[in-house]
Motif scaffolding. Structure first.
Motif, PDB file in Angstrom:
ATOM      1  N   MET A   1       0.841  -1.209   0.000  1.00  0.00           N
ATOM      2  CA  MET A   1       0.000   0.000   0.000  1.00  0.00           C
ATOM      3  C   MET A   1       0.870   1.251   0.000  1.00  0.00           C
ATOM      4  SD  MET A   1      -3.343  -0.470  -0.054  1.00  0.00           S
ATOM      5  CE  MET A   1      -4.126   0.870   0.835  1.00  0.00           C
ATOM      6  N   TYR A   2       1.917   1.265   0.830  1.00  0.00           N
ATOM      7  CA  TYR A   2       2.822   2.408   0.859  1.00  0.00           C
ATOM      8  C   TYR A   2       3.583   2.534  -0.456  1.00  0.00           C
ATOM      9  CZ  TYR A   2       1.949   2.564   5.900  1.00  0.00           C
ATOM     10  OH  TYR A   2       1.358   2.640   7.130  1.00  0.00           O
ATOM     11  N   LEU A   3       3.947   1.403  -1.054  1.00  0.00           N
ATOM     12  CA  LEU A   3       4.618   1.435  -2.354  1.00  0.00           C
ATOM     13  C   LEU A   3       3.704   2.017  -3.422  1.00  0.00           C
ATOM     14  CD1 LEU A   3       7.110   0.587  -4.079  1.00  0.00           C
ATOM     15  CD2 LEU A   3       5.930  -1.565  -4.493  1.00  0.00           C
ATOM     16  N   LEU A   4       2.437   1.651  -3.390  1.00  0.00           N
ATOM     17  CA  LEU A   4       1.469   2.182  -4.353  1.00  0.00           C
ATOM     18  C   LEU A   4       1.310   3.691  -4.181  1.00  0.00           C
ATOM     19  CD1 LEU A   4      -0.562   1.195  -6.574  1.00  0.00           C
ATOM     20  CD2 LEU A   4      -2.297   1.197  -4.781  1.00  0.00           C
ATOM     21  N   LEU A   5       1.246   4.153  -2.931  1.00  0.00           N
ATOM     22  CA  LEU A   5       1.127   5.591  -2.678  1.00  0.00           C
ATOM     23  C   LEU A   5       2.375   6.340  -3.143  1.00  0.00           C
ATOM     24  CD1 LEU A   5      -0.528   5.581   0.869  1.00  0.00           C
ATOM     25  CD2 LEU A   5      -1.613   6.130  -1.312  1.00  0.00           C
ATOM     26  N   ARG A   6       3.544   5.758  -2.911  1.00  0.00           N
ATOM     27  CA  ARG A   6       4.781   6.400  -3.358  1.00  0.00           C
ATOM     28  C   ARG A   6       4.858   6.436  -4.887  1.00  0.00           C
ATOM     29  NH1 ARG A   6       9.585   8.080  -1.479  1.00  0.00           N
ATOM     30  NH2 ARG A   6      11.464   7.677  -2.708  1.00  0.00           N
ATOM     31  N   THR A   7       4.385   5.382  -5.533  1.00  0.00           N
ATOM     32  CA  THR A   7       4.359   5.370  -7.001  1.00  0.00           C
ATOM     33  C   THR A   7       3.425   6.449  -7.534  1.00  0.00           C
ATOM     34  OG1 THR A   7       4.756   2.983  -6.972  1.00  0.00           O
ATOM     35  CG2 THR A   7       3.941   3.926  -9.018  1.00  0.00           C
ATOM     36  N   PHE A   8       2.262   6.602  -6.885  1.00  0.00           N
ATOM     37  CA  PHE A   8       1.329   7.651  -7.297  1.00  0.00           C
ATOM     38  C   PHE A   8       1.950   9.031  -7.109  1.00  0.00           C
ATOM     39  CE2 PHE A   8      -2.032  10.707  -6.298  1.00  0.00           C
ATOM     40  CZ  PHE A   8      -2.808  10.609  -7.434  1.00  0.00           C
ATOM     41  N   HIS A   9       2.696   9.202  -6.018  1.00  0.00           N
ATOM     42  CA  HIS A   9       3.358  10.482  -5.768  1.00  0.00           C
ATOM     43  C   HIS A   9       4.379  10.786  -6.854  1.00  0.00           C
ATOM     44  CE1 HIS A   9       5.155  13.299  -2.453  1.00  0.00           C
ATOM     45  NE2 HIS A   9       4.855  13.934  -3.566  1.00  0.00           N
ATOM     46  N   LYS A  10       5.153   9.783  -7.251  1.00  0.00           N
ATOM     47  CA  LYS A  10       6.131   9.976  -8.318  1.00  0.00           C
ATOM     48  C   LYS A  10       5.441  10.305  -9.639  1.00  0.00           C
ATOM     49  CE  LYS A  10      10.134   7.335  -6.731  1.00  0.00           C
ATOM     50  NZ  LYS A  10      11.137   8.348  -7.136  1.00  0.00           N
ATOM     51  N   MET A  11       4.326   9.625  -9.911  1.00  0.00           N
ATOM     52  CA  MET A  11       3.583   9.909 -11.136  1.00  0.00           C
ATOM     53  C   MET A  11       3.019  11.326 -11.100  1.00  0.00           C
ATOM     54  SD  MET A  11       0.369   7.811 -12.786  1.00  0.00           S
ATOM     55  CE  MET A  11      -0.740   8.315 -11.463  1.00  0.00           C
ATOM     56  N   ALA A  12       2.563  11.753  -9.928  1.00  0.00           N
ATOM     57  CA  ALA A  12       2.058  13.118  -9.795  1.00  0.00           C
ATOM     58  C   ALA A  12       3.161  14.136 -10.022  1.00  0.00           C
ATOM     59  CB  ALA A  12       1.440  13.297  -8.403  1.00  0.00           C
ATOM     60  N   ASP A  13       4.394  13.821  -9.590  1.00  0.00           N
ATOM     61  CA  ASP A  13       5.533  14.698  -9.869  1.00  0.00           C
ATOM     62  C   ASP A  13       5.736  14.875 -11.368  1.00  0.00           C
ATOM     63  OD1 ASP A  13       6.094  15.130  -7.239  1.00  0.00           O
ATOM     64  OD2 ASP A  13       7.751  13.715  -7.118  1.00  0.00           O
ATOM     65  N   LEU A  14       5.719  13.766 -12.086  1.00  0.00           N
ATOM     66  CA  LEU A  14       5.985  13.794 -13.516  1.00  0.00           C
ATOM     67  C   LEU A  14       4.895  14.546 -14.274  1.00  0.00           C
ATOM     68  CD1 LEU A  14       7.774  12.913 -15.863  1.00  0.00           C
ATOM     69  CD2 LEU A  14       6.518  10.757 -15.932  1.00  0.00           C
ATOM     70  N   HIS A  15       3.655  14.423 -13.823  1.00  0.00           N
ATOM     71  CA  HIS A  15       2.528  15.072 -14.511  1.00  0.00           C
ATOM     72  C   HIS A  15       2.262  16.481 -13.999  1.00  0.00           C
ATOM     73  CE1 HIS A  15       0.853  11.622 -16.858  1.00  0.00           C
ATOM     74  NE2 HIS A  15       1.612  10.957 -16.016  1.00  0.00           N
ATOM     75  N   GLY A  16       3.068  16.941 -13.053  1.00  0.00           N
ATOM     76  CA  GLY A  16       2.924  18.313 -12.573  1.00  0.00           C
ATOM     77  C   GLY A  16       1.826  18.532 -11.558  1.00  0.00           C
ATOM     78  N   LEU A  17       1.242  17.454 -11.029  1.00  0.00           N
ATOM     79  CA  LEU A  17       0.152  17.633 -10.065  1.00  0.00           C
ATOM     80  C   LEU A  17       0.649  18.190  -8.743  1.00  0.00           C
ATOM     81  CD1 LEU A  17      -1.901  14.348 -10.653  1.00  0.00           C
ATOM     82  CD2 LEU A  17      -2.364  16.641 -11.530  1.00  0.00           C
ATOM     83  N   THR A  18       1.862  17.812  -8.341  1.00  0.00           N
ATOM     84  CA  THR A  18       2.390  18.334  -7.081  1.00  0.00           C
ATOM     85  C   THR A  18       2.665  19.831  -7.173  1.00  0.00           C
ATOM     86  OG1 THR A  18       4.579  17.630  -7.817  1.00  0.00           O
ATOM     87  CG2 THR A  18       3.395  16.154  -6.338  1.00  0.00           C
ATOM     88  N   THR A  19       3.049  20.295  -8.362  1.00  0.00           N
ATOM     89  CA  THR A  19       3.277  21.731  -8.542  1.00  0.00           C
ATOM     90  C   THR A  19       1.960  22.487  -8.515  1.00  0.00           C
ATOM     91  OG1 THR A  19       5.234  21.256  -9.884  1.00  0.00           O
ATOM     92  CG2 THR A  19       4.290  23.470 -10.056  1.00  0.00           C
ATOM     93  N   ILE A  20       0.943  21.938  -9.180  1.00  0.00           N
ATOM     94  CA  ILE A  20      -0.365  22.603  -9.220  1.00  0.00           C
ATOM     95  C   ILE A  20      -0.966  22.694  -7.819  1.00  0.00           C
ATOM     96  CG2 ILE A  20      -2.729  22.411 -10.087  1.00  0.00           C
ATOM     97  CD1 ILE A  20      -1.589  21.099 -12.591  1.00  0.00           C
ATOM     98  N   LEU A  21      -0.876  21.604  -7.060  1.00  0.00           N
ATOM     99  CA  LEU A  21      -1.465  21.561  -5.724  1.00  0.00           C
ATOM    100  C   LEU A  21      -0.520  22.080  -4.644  1.00  0.00           C
ATOM    101  CD1 LEU A  21      -3.178  18.040  -5.931  1.00  0.00           C
ATOM    102  CD2 LEU A  21      -4.221  20.287  -6.283  1.00  0.00           C
ATOM    103  N   GLN A  22       0.699  22.499  -5.063  1.00  0.00           N
ATOM    104  CA  GLN A  22       1.705  23.026  -4.144  1.00  0.00           C
ATOM    105  C   GLN A  22       2.045  22.016  -3.048  1.00  0.00           C
ATOM    106  OE1 GLN A  22       0.318  26.839  -2.729  1.00  0.00           O
ATOM    107  NE2 GLN A  22       0.726  27.856  -4.677  1.00  0.00           N
ATOM    108  N   LEU A  23       2.256  20.776  -3.486  1.00  0.00           N
ATOM    109  CA  LEU A  23       2.648  19.709  -2.577  1.00  0.00           C
ATOM    110  C   LEU A  23       4.144  19.461  -2.702  1.00  0.00           C
ATOM    111  CD1 LEU A  23      -0.259  17.181  -3.243  1.00  0.00           C
ATOM    112  CD2 LEU A  23      -0.037  18.741  -1.312  1.00  0.00           C
ATOM    113  N   PRO A  24       4.784  18.921  -1.664  1.00  0.00           N
ATOM    114  CA  PRO A  24       6.220  18.608  -1.772  1.00  0.00           C
ATOM    115  C   PRO A  24       6.466  17.531  -2.801  1.00  0.00           C
ATOM    116  CG  PRO A  24       5.287  17.674   0.234  1.00  0.00           C
ATOM    117  CD  PRO A  24       4.231  18.565  -0.352  1.00  0.00           C
TER     118      PRO A  24
END
Length: 318
Positions: free
Chosen positions: A246-269
């Motif tokens: 489950m933690y691996l899946l969440l970390r993978t989603f976080h990495k995918m969000a980095d690549l797609h710019g979602l973390t920048t849009i939502l101002q997440l680390p």
């Protein structure tokens, strides 16, 4: 010894110490709580016989009986239990309780009866919860390359765009997670636990792996269940591996969000802080032929943290 070998040795040591820590907790909980459980069972049985021997039952005596029965039931001791009913504080049950304590699942169907058990639970969790998170984190770091970075790199080399490759990989990982840690275990639970339906099994898997732990469904609680200790140990292994995935899946989603710019849009680390290394470089470096100490430390730890392998960002630049 090679750094990769040291990292695997360190991971093995963590896992072995984690198992020893669970066994230590099981022994302490069993030695403290089992005598209290037996005393409470004896008191409940005596109360039951006294109630049955009454020639005339009034409302006050019935209320008193129900209050004591409900109080005992809150601690996992039922008036309906017989001599063949499993103990809540034998070695494997105590180890199961210790596992749910340090993984923060905490079903709540079994709780310490004594003050000593409650005090030990606090101390045990203070050490066990952070250590469990540490072990899970180290395991996830080891799984990131074979389960995340390498498959994405393979999809990218096969001709897919980096963003499309990450989406396809995440969907495949999600399907694999649902099949291996929800559907298949639910089928097993519904077959082993006679009173559980398939939906109950899926519900238990979701509640457990999300560390919600409501406690309305707990495996291994049926009386006369065959191979109960082995079954409880198997559930403990399932919980640990399931939480790791489950933690691996969440970390993978976080990495995918980095690549797609979602973390920048939502101002997440961001998941990777590669730019921090550039900020730490001096503006004027008089030691042109020397490597900064922090870069030497980073190179020495590459085999442990997966930094030597391609990442989502390097794939994107390619």
């Amino acid at each position: 010894m090679h750094s990769a070998g040291r990292s695997w040795l360190l991971l093995t040591g963590f896992i072995v110490f984690y198992i020893i820590y669970l066994l230590f907790g099981a022994l302490v909980f069993s030695s403290i709580e089992r005598p209290m459980e037996e005393k409470l069972l004896h008191d409940i049985e005596t109360l039951k016989q006294e109630f049955l021997n009454q020639s005339c039952v009034n409302a006050a005596s019935l209320d008193q009986f129900l209050v004591k029965v409900l109080k005992a039931n809150k601690y996992g001791v039922s008036v309906l239990r017989n001599s063949s009913s499993p103990s809540n504080w034998d070695l494997t049950s105590s180890m199961f309780f210790a596992n749910t304590l340090v993984t923060t699942v905490g079903y709540g169907n079994t709780t310490p009866l004594s003050d000593a058990g409650k005090a030990f639970s606090i101390l045990y969790a203070l050490i066990g919860v952070p250590f469990t998170m540490l072990v899970l984190t180290v395991c996830i770091q080891k799984l990131m390359y074979p389960l995340v970075i390498a498959p994405v790199s393979l999809l990218h080399r096969s001709g897919m765009e980096p963003r499309s490759a990450t989406i396809v990989h995440f969907v495949l990982l999600l399907v694999l997670m649902l099949a291996c840690f929800f559907v298949a275990p639910a089928a097993v639970f519904s077959a082993v636990e006679m009173s559980w339906s398939f939906l109950d099994g899926v519900y238990f898997c979701f509640i457990s792996l999300c560390t919600i732990g409501l406690g309305d469904f707990v495996p291994g609680m049926q009386s006369g269940q065959k191979y109960r200790p082995l079954y409880q140990v198997s559930v403990m292994v399932y919980l640990f591996v399931g939480l790791m995935m489950m933690y691996l899946l969440l970390r993978t989603f976080h990495k995918m969000a980095d690549l797609h710019g979602l973390t920048t849009i939502l101002q997440l680390p961001r998941c990777e802080e590669a730019d921090l290394d550039k900020d730490r470089e001096p503006i004027i470096d008089n030691r042109k032929d020397q490597t900064p100490p922090y870069l030497e430390e980073k190179a020495a730890s590459e085999h442990l943290d997966g930094g030597a392998y391609p990442t989502y960002n390097t794939i994107n630049k390619g």
